[in-house]
Design a protein around this motif. Structure first.
Motif, PDB file in Angstrom:
ATOM      1  N   THR A  89       0.892  -1.155  -0.061  1.00  0.00           N
ATOM      2  CA  THR A  89       0.127   0.041   0.064  1.00  0.00           C
ATOM      3  C   THR A  89       0.874   1.191  -0.142  1.00  0.00           C
ATOM      4  OG1 THR A  89      -1.713  -1.248   1.220  1.00  0.00           O
ATOM      5  CG2 THR A  89      -1.919   1.098   1.170  1.00  0.00           C
ATOM      6  N   ALA A  90       1.872   1.182   0.745  1.00  0.00           N
ATOM      7  CA  ALA A  90       2.835   2.364   0.776  1.00  0.00           C
ATOM      8  C   ALA A  90       3.325   2.614  -0.671  1.00  0.00           C
ATOM      9  CB  ALA A  90       4.049   2.093   1.747  1.00  0.00           C
ATOM     10  N   HIS A  91       3.885   1.407  -1.299  1.00  0.00           N
ATOM     11  CA  HIS A  91       4.341   1.701  -2.654  1.00  0.00           C
ATOM     12  C   HIS A  91       3.368   2.406  -3.415  1.00  0.00           C
ATOM     13  CE1 HIS A  91       8.187  -0.224  -2.133  1.00  0.00           C
ATOM     14  NE2 HIS A  91       7.746  -1.515  -1.946  1.00  0.00           N
ATOM     15  N   LEU A  92       2.172   1.848  -3.447  1.00  0.00           N
ATOM     16  CA  LEU A  92       0.966   2.400  -4.184  1.00  0.00           C
ATOM     17  C   LEU A  92       0.605   3.872  -3.692  1.00  0.00           C
ATOM     18  CD1 LEU A  92      -1.689  -0.400  -4.090  1.00  0.00           C
ATOM     19  CD2 LEU A  92      -0.327   0.170  -6.094  1.00  0.00           C
ATOM     20  N   THR A  93       0.752   4.205  -2.823  1.00  0.00           N
ATOM     21  CA  THR A  93       0.562   5.583  -2.153  1.00  0.00           C
ATOM     22  C   THR A  93       1.568   6.517  -2.988  1.00  0.00           C
ATOM     23  OG1 THR A  93      -0.344   5.009  -0.271  1.00  0.00           O
ATOM     24  CG2 THR A  93       0.339   7.318  -0.318  1.00  0.00           C
ATOM     25  N   TYR A  94       2.910   6.028  -2.929  1.00  0.00           N
ATOM     26  CA  TYR A  94       4.006   6.816  -3.680  1.00  0.00           C
ATOM     27  C   TYR A  94       4.023   6.802  -5.001  1.00  0.00           C
ATOM     28  CZ  TYR A  94       8.614   8.246  -5.156  1.00  0.00           C
ATOM     29  OH  TYR A  94       9.568   8.791  -5.628  1.00  0.00           O
ATOM     30  N   ALA A  95       3.260   5.672  -5.572  1.00  0.00           N
ATOM     31  CA  ALA A  95       3.092   5.690  -7.028  1.00  0.00           C
ATOM     32  C   ALA A  95       1.966   6.705  -7.530  1.00  0.00           C
ATOM     33  CB  ALA A  95       2.642   4.231  -7.480  1.00  0.00           C
TER      34      ALA A  95
END
Length: 384
Positions: A97-103
C-alpha cells in the motif's frame, strides 16, 4: 455424578473453543478484508493517477516522475504477491500500500509537471512563431536589398515556420517549439543584413557625403542659374532646381534594390553620385515613353568597381553595367526599374522640356538619418 460433570465441562470447553476459533477466523477475515480493501483502493487510485499522467503525455514531458510512479506501482504488485504467499494468516499489505501511495503521488506530480511544461512549450512556440512571422513580414518589403544570403535564410526560415505551425496544429508543441527556434535562428541572418542596411542610412559620415553632393549641386545651379536634378532615394523623390531654387518635386519609382549603391550589372541597385544627362531620348527612341540617359558608369564608379574586384568583394566575372536613365512609365506604385528612376509620363514630359544634355543629376540616399522602419515604409509606400 463426576462423570456427568466432567462431560458437561468438556462440552462447554469444546463449544467455547469452537466459538473462539470462529471468532478468530471471522476476525482474520475481517482484518484481511479491510487490508485488502485498503490495498484495492490504493491500487485503483494509483491506476487512475497513472492513467491521468499518460493522458497528459507525461512520458514526453515528465519522464522521470512517471518512471518513478511506474516503478513504485510494479513494486507494490510484487509486495502484494509476497504478502499473500506468507504463512502468516493475515496478509500484510502495508508495504504494498505504501508503494501504491507513492506511485499515485509520483504519477500526479508527473501529470502536473507535464501540464505545466506542455503549456510553457505551447505558449513559447506560439510566441516564437509569431515573432518569426513578424520579422519575415516586416522585412520582406526590402526584397532583393537583403542580398542572396539573407534571402536564402528568409526562405528557409519561412519553411521552418510553416513546419512549426503544422506541429503546433497537431499538438506537438515540443516539436513546434524546436522548429520555431530554428526559424528564429535563421532570421538572425536577415536581421544582421537589415542592420547593415539601416546603419548606412544612419551613419553621419555617409549622410554628410550625401548632403555635400546635394549642396554642391544646388550651389552650381544657383551660380549658373541652370537646371539641376537631385534624386533622394529614401524619399522616392526627384527635385528639379533652377537657379538653386526647387521648382518641382516628382514622386518616382526606383529599382527593388534601391537601398544599395550600384556596384555591378544585375544587382538591381540605383547608383549614387554625381552624373550628367548625356542624351535625351524622345518618343520612339526609348522603350519607356521618354528618357534622359545618364553617364553611368563615370570615373568614380569605374574606380570603385575595380577596387571591389581587386579586393574580392565582386566576382571576377562581374561587369560594371550601364544604361541608367531617368525615364517615363512610372507611377506603378512599386519599385520595378533596373536601376533607373521612373516618372509618370506627363511629369516626364515636363522634366524633359526643362533640362538639356549636360544637366547635372545627383543621386543620394538621404540627407537626414533614417531608421530601418523608415526604409521599410519608403519601400512599402512605393507599393501602396
Amino acid at each position: 455424578m463426576r462423570i456427568v460433570y466432567s462431560r458437561r465441562w468438556l462440552i462447554a470447553g469444546f463449544v467455547l473453543a469452537t466459538a473462539s476459533a470462529l471468532v478468530g477466523i471471522a476476525t482474520v477475515r475481517t482484518i484481511t478484508a479491510t487490508r485488502q480493501d485498503d490495498f484495492n483502493r490504493a491500487r485503483a487510485a494509483g491506476e487512475r493517477a497513472l492513467a491521468q499522467a499518460t493522458d497528459v503525455r507525461a512520458q514526453r514531458w515528465a519522464p522521470g516522475d512517471l518512471a518513478d510512479a511506474q516503478d513504485a506501482f510494479r513494486a507494490a504488485l510484487i509486495s502484494e504477491r509476497i504478502a499473500r504467499a506468507s504463512l502468516w494468516p493475515i496478509p500484510d499489505f502495508a508495504e504494498a500500500t505504501a508503494h501504491l501511495t507513492y506511485a499515485g503521488t509520483a504519477a500526479r506530480r508527473a501529470a502536473v509537471a507535464a501540464g505545466h511544461l506542455e503549456t510553457e512549450a505551447r505558449t513559447e512556440a506560439q510566441d516564437v512563431i509569431a515573432d518569426v512571422a513578424d520579422t519575415l513580414q516586416r522585412h520582406a518589403v526590402l526584397g532583393p536589398a537583403l542580398g542572396a544570403d539573407a534571402r536564402h535564410a528568409a526562405s528557409r526560415a519561412r519553411l521552418a515556420r510553416d513546419q512549426a505551425n503544422l506541429f503546433y496544429r497537431d499538438g506537438e508543441y515540443e516539436l513546434a517549439l524546436a522548429r520555431a527556434r530554428d526559424a528564429r535562428a535563421l532570421t538572425q541572418t536577415v536581421l544582421a543584413r537589415v542592420e547593415a542596411i539601416g546603419s548606412r542610412y544612419a551613419d553621419e559620415g555617409q549622410l554628410g557625403h550625401w548632403r555635400q553632393l546635394a549642396d554642391d549641386t544646388l550651389a552650381w545651379s544657383r551660380r549658373t542659374g541652370s537646371a539641376a536634378i537631385v534624386v533622394s532615394k529614401v524619399d522616392h523623390r526627384l527635385t528639379l532646381y533652377i537657379g538653386g531654387r526647387a521648382v518641382q518635386h516628382y514622386d518616382v519609382d526606383l529599382s527593388d534594390n534601391w537601398v544599395a549603391d550600384k556596384s555591378h550589372a544585375g544587382d538591381g541597385a540605383v547608383p549614387e553620385g554625381r552624373y550628367h544627362v548625356t542624351a535625351k531620348k524622345g518618343r520612339g527612341q526609348s522603350r519607356y515613353h521618354k528618357a534622359l540617359l545618364l553617364d553611368y558608369p563615370n570615373a568614380a564608379d569605374r574606380r570603385a568597381f575595380a577596387e571591389a574586384r581587386r579586393e574580392g568583394r565582386l566576382h571576377a566575372s562581374a561587369r560594371i553595367g550601364g544604361l541608367i536613365e531617368i525615364h517615363g512609365n512610372g507611377g506603378q506604385q512599386q519599385d520595378w526599374t533596373n536601376g533607373c528612376v521612373a516618372l509618370q509620363n506627363p511629369e516626364m514630359d515636363e522634366l524633359f522640356a526643362r533640362v538639356q544634355v549636360g544637366t547635372p543629376v545627383t543621386i543620394i540616399g538621404a540627407t537626414t538619418a533614417r531608421t530601418v522602419d523608415d526604409l521599410r515604409l519608403s519601400a512599402a509606400g512605393a507599393r501602396d
